[in-house]
Write an enzyme that holds these catalytic residues in place. Structure first.
Site, PDB file in Angstrom:
ATOM      1  N   ASP A 143       0.797  -1.249   0.000  1.00  0.00           N
ATOM      2  CA  ASP A 143       0.000   0.000   0.000  1.00  0.00           C
ATOM      3  C   ASP A 143       0.821   1.287   0.000  1.00  0.00           C
ATOM      4  OD1 ASP A 143      -1.891  -1.976   0.254  1.00  0.00           O
ATOM      5  OD2 ASP A 143      -2.740  -1.261   2.138  1.00  0.00           O
TER       6      ASP A 143
ATOM      7  N   LYS B 224      -6.676  -4.916  -3.028  1.00  0.00           N
ATOM      8  CA  LYS B 224      -7.327  -5.503  -1.848  1.00  0.00           C
ATOM      9  C   LYS B 224      -8.333  -4.514  -1.269  1.00  0.00           C
ATOM     10  CE  LYS B 224      -3.580  -4.247   1.410  1.00  0.00           C
ATOM     11  NZ  LYS B 224      -4.329  -3.460   2.372  1.00  0.00           N
TER      12      LYS B 224
ATOM     13  N   CYS C 151      -2.213  -2.191   7.922  1.00  0.00           N
ATOM     14  CA  CYS C 151      -2.171  -3.168   6.825  1.00  0.00           C
ATOM     15  C   CYS C 151      -0.970  -4.099   6.896  1.00  0.00           C
ATOM     16  CB  CYS C 151      -2.233  -2.443   5.491  1.00  0.00           C
ATOM     17  SG  CYS C 151      -3.856  -1.675   5.255  1.00  0.00           S
TER      18      CYS C 151
HETATM   19  N1  TIU Z   1      -2.680   0.454   4.251  1.00  0.00           N
HETATM   20  C1  TIU Z   1      -3.130   0.786   5.462  1.00  0.00           C
HETATM   21  O1  TIU Z   1      -2.445   0.656   6.474  1.00  0.00           O
HETATM   22  N2  TIU Z   1      -4.414   1.331   5.525  1.00  0.00           N
HETATM   23  C2  TIU Z   1      -4.831   2.194   6.513  1.00  0.00           C
HETATM   24  O2  TIU Z   1      -5.986   2.614   6.533  1.00  0.00           O
HETATM   25  N3  TIU Z   1      -3.895   2.560   7.446  1.00  0.00           N
HETATM   26  C3  TIU Z   1      -4.032   3.462   8.446  1.00  0.00           C
HETATM   27  O3  TIU Z   1      -3.126   3.582   9.263  1.00  0.00           O
HETATM   28  N4  TIU Z   1      -5.125   4.204   8.505  1.00  0.00           N
END
Ligand code: TIU
Length: 234
Positions: free
Chosen positions: A24, A129, A162
């Site tokens: 991500d 995802k 994540c």
């Molecule tokens: N990729 C991921 O960690 N999504 C989130 O929403 N992370 C946050 O820390 N908000």
């Protein structure tokens, strides 16, 4: 086999059976005007993970080793977004709403793209995802089994959301995870530290943790496995 000096003890893996997972590293989390900022976070806190991740990415690419990227996001009709996820946070602007980088956390929008510095090549797998974990409602497990991958080198954002969710999912499926502590980042330094501590506690209950230089040192002796592939922009 290579041996990486890690915690709680050395991490041993077979490079062809190992994939680098870049979780991500999207504009929505690392740049202003995206989902991360809409949640009230200072997105600058994630930047320090970019340069070390790029080094590891280069080391994997140079040796023809496997690289997989993930992106969190939803289809344009939001049919894969649970209403509870949309409601969470009582945000003035949230998932699916229009922001400075297009619709927030929606596939195909500018904010959903992986940042330029870590842009995938056309040979690299990109897993979309809908959840925090990369195994939930994706083809990741089947793809890893198909590629005969047993070990994952884990990088990306955010450490306690994540990244940790994915490591827990991977661990339950029998994959061995090495989390690179300087290649993961959080909006909350204390949660970053706690998440890494949780992974390596109790004899490595979820996996291993090491600085990226330890992995790079172990990879020094590994010559080209399947390549070299010429990186091409996606
Ligand atoms: N990729 C991921 O960690 N999504 C989130 O929403 N992370 C946050 O820390 N908000």
């Amino acid at each position: 086999m290579i041996t990486v000096q890690a915690e709680p003890y050395e991490f041993v893996c077979d490079p062809p059976g190992t994939a680098l997972l870049v979780i991500d590293m999207q504009r929505d989390f690392l740049e202003r005007g995206g989902f991360g900022e809409m949640l009230g976070n200072n997105v600058a806190l994630l930047r320090h993970a970019v340069a070390p991740t790029r080094k590891v990415l280069d080391a994997f690419r140079a040796r023809g080793l496997k690289v997989i990227h993930t992106r969190e996001g939803h289809t344009a009709d939001l049919s894969d977004c649970p209403p509870s996820k949309r409601r969470r946070g009582r945000l003035a602007k949230g998932i699916g709403d229009r922001g400075p980088m297009g619709r927030i956390l929606v596939r195909g929008e500018p904010g959903h793209r992986i940042i330029d510095q870590l842009r995938p090549t056309s040979e690299e797998l990109v897993i979309d995802k809908p959840g925090k974990g990369a195994f939930y409602a994706t083809e990741l497990e089947a793809r890893l089994r198909g590629l005969a991958v047993q070990s994952l080198v884990v990088t990306g954002v955010t450490t306690e959301v994540c990244v940790q969710t994915t490591v827990r999912e991977a661990n339950d499926r029998g994959f061995e995870c090495l989390v690179l502590e300087d290649c993961v980042a959080s909006y909350f330094p204390e949660l970053h530290a706690a998440a890494l501590a949780m992974v390596k506690a109790q004899g490595g209950i979820f996996g291993w943790v090491a600085k990226s230089e330890r992995l790079l040192r172990a990879l020094d002796g590994v010559s080209i496995v399947a390549g070299p592939r010429r990186p091409r922009p996606a």
